[in-house]
Design an enzyme around this catalytic site. Structure first.
Site, short mmCIF file in Angstrom:
data_model
loop_
_atom_site.label_atom_id
_atom_site.label_comp_id
_atom_site.label_asym_id
_atom_site.label_seq_id
_atom_site.Cartn_x
_atom_site.Cartn_y
_atom_site.Cartn_z
N ASP A 1 -10.72 2.66 -3.14
CA ASP A 1 -11.34 1.43 -2.63
C ASP A 1 -12.78 1.28 -3.12
OD1 ASP A 1 -8.99 1.43 -1.30
OD2 ASP A 1 -9.84 1.38 0.72
N ASP B 1 0.83 -1.21 0.00
CA ASP B 1 0.00 0.00 0.00
C ASP B 1 0.87 1.26 0.00
OD1 ASP B 1 -2.49 1.23 0.02
OD2 ASP B 1 -3.26 -0.02 1.64
N GLU C 1 -1.50 2.00 -5.00
CA GLU C 1 -1.43 3.45 -4.74
C GLU C 1 -2.67 4.15 -5.30
OE1 GLU C 1 -1.56 4.42 -8.12
OE2 GLU C 1 -0.19 6.08 -7.66
N TRP C 2 -3.69 3.38 -5.64
CA TRP C 2 -5.05 3.83 -5.99
C TRP C 2 -5.17 4.61 -7.30
CZ3 TRP C 2 -2.72 6.29 -1.60
CH2 TRP C 2 -2.59 5.44 -0.50
N GLY C 3 -4.16 4.52 -8.14
CA GLY C 3 -4.29 5.09 -9.49
C GLY C 3 -3.87 6.54 -9.65
C1 GLA Z 1 -6.15 1.05 1.71
C2 GLA Z 1 -6.30 0.03 0.59
C3 GLA Z 1 -7.36 -0.98 0.99
C4 GLA Z 1 -6.92 -1.68 2.28
C5 GLA Z 1 -6.69 -0.64 3.38
C6 GLA Z 1 -6.06 -1.25 4.61
O1 GLA Z 1 -7.30 1.81 1.86
O2 GLA Z 1 -6.64 0.66 -0.61
O3 GLA Z 1 -7.56 -1.94 -0.04
O4 GLA Z 1 -5.75 -2.41 2.04
O5 GLA Z 1 -5.82 0.40 2.93
O6 GLA Z 1 -5.81 -0.32 5.61
#
Ligand code: GLA
Length: 401
Positions: free
Chosen positions: A206, A148, A183-185
């Site tokens: 998420d 993450d 890293e969510w893009g």
């Molecule tokens: C982030 C990630 C999630 C999960 C949480 C855990 O938000 O995007 O998928 O792994 O952290 O804390």
């Protein structure tokens, strides 16, 4: 001089070898189950063992769901030698013993860390301990690492450097460990994460357990994620996949991290659409529902081998979005041996009639059109005409005659 050249050539050979061994992992999209969206940080070894048993007895393992991934919340800090350790109340037998337990069932074990000092939920993470942690993970028998990016600097150069550091450490550990970049893009990881040693990378924030976000609600639903991930087909391939986050199938609004921000659950038609869309997008198929209590509809969605076959096709191509309008979303995925798959999603609130013809898809030759949810041939004359219900996705395999 000769010696120096020899050292340089050995080093570059090692780098090439390590890049090669990294991309030879996850040659098809990883399939499995992950703790986060249902349990959050409230996990322990009994829950994980129960899920492993259920993955086995429900037929998930046999269907290809191979990885059981422990997300955030397992960590218990570091010992006096700075080795990362699990929380000894949640995991009193340790992670190695858990890995042995799941391996004995033919399941691989995944774990979670973060490219900073603390994870998203505030637990111990791996920055500056990459090699030591990778070695520990390898010794435990870990097969997959989700890495993450909370509490890390925003710029892309640092992200690239930190992910490269950890992927190098995983390769150096000597164990095959799939590397999931998370890293969510925001930094467009599809342009650099494969070069940093990633086998998959999250393309969005998420996922929440909902079809589509409402104005001012926040949180991404299935449709919001498809809108982003559906455009990224050029970047996916064997060993390096776009990851649009977990399958919310079968959660039905269960309380947990995916139930906030409007995550009140989806209909079975919508869950089945997620399976169709994730399959045709060659996305990792990672469930997160309670596998110990699945209803028959959920099982049918997860265990359809024809649908999984489209996802796991060895060509490793992500479908291209070939049409997007207010009502329709259409994806086409080339498959092995000249076959193809098509997904036809009705986004509107009412049933709609439509038709497809092979000619319009710019495919040549003759095809049998097989509905992989109905398990039957629905068109043999290069075309299909029919009704698609609201939020339903027709998923067809076009079989080259
Ligand atoms: C982030 C990630 C999630 C999960 C949480 C855990 O938000 O995007 O998928 O792994 O952290 O804390």
């Amino acid at each position: 001089m000769k010696q120096l050249l020899l050292v340089i050539s050995i080093l570059s050979c090692n780098i090439l070898l390590s890049q090669h061994s990294r991309s030879s992992l996850a040659t098809t999209p990883p399939m499995g189950w992950m703790t986060w969206n249902l349990y959050g940080e409230h996990i322990n070894e009994e829950i994980i063992k129960g899920i492993a048993d259920a993955m086995d007895s429900s037929g998930m393992v046999k269907a290809g769901y191979q990885y059981l991934i422990i997300d955030d919340g397992w960590q218990g800090g570091r010992d006096n030698k700075n080795n990362i350790i699990p929380d000894n109340i949640k995991f009193p037998s340790g992670i190695k013993s858990l890995a042995d337990y799941v391996h004995a069932k033919g399941i691989k074990l995944g774990i979670y860390s973060d490219a900073a000092s603390l994870t998203c939920a505030g637990y111990t993470a791996s920055l500056n301990f990459e090699e030591q942690d990778a070695k520990t993970f390898a010794e435990w028998g870990i097969d997959y690492l989700k890495y993450d990016y909370c509490n890390a600097p925003a710029d892309s150069a640092t992200a690239y450097q930190r992910y490269t550091k950890m992927s190098g450490a995983l390769t150096g550990s000597g164990r095959d460990i799939v590397f999931g970049v998370c890293e969510w893009g925001g930094r467009k990881p599809w342009t650099w994460a494969a070069a940093a040693g990633g086998n998959l990378w999250r393309t969005t924030g998420d996922i929440r357990d909902k079809w589509k976000t409402k104005p001012n609600e926040g949180g991404d639903g299935i449709m919001d994620i498809v809108a982003v991930n559906g455009n990224l087909s050029a970047h996916a391939g064997p060993g390096h996949w776009n990851d649009p986050d977990m399958l919310v199938i079968g959660l039905y609004g269960a309380k947990g991290p995916s139930s906030d921000l409007g995550g009140i659950g989806c209909s079975d038609t919508e869950y089945q659409s997620q399976m169709s869309l994730w399959s045709i997008m060659a996305a990792p198929l990672i469930a997160t529902n309670d596998l110990t209590r699945m209803n028959d509809v959920t099982k049918k969605i997860f265990l359809n081998s024809e649908v999984i076959g489209i996802n796991q096709d060895r060509e490793g191509k992500q479908a291209q979005r070939i049409n997007s309008s207010a009502e329709w979303e259409i994806f086409l995925k080339p498959l092995q041996n000249g076959d193809a798959a098509i997904a036809i999603l009705n986004k509107s609130d009412k049933p709609l009639d439509t038709m497809i013809s092979i000619k319009d898809l710019k495919l040549t030759g003759n095809y049998i059109i097989r509905d992989v949810w109905q398990h039957s041939v629905v068109g043999a004359k290069n075309s299909w005409k029919g009704k698609v219900m609201s939020h339903e996705t027709k998923l067809f395999r076009l079989i080259r005659k």
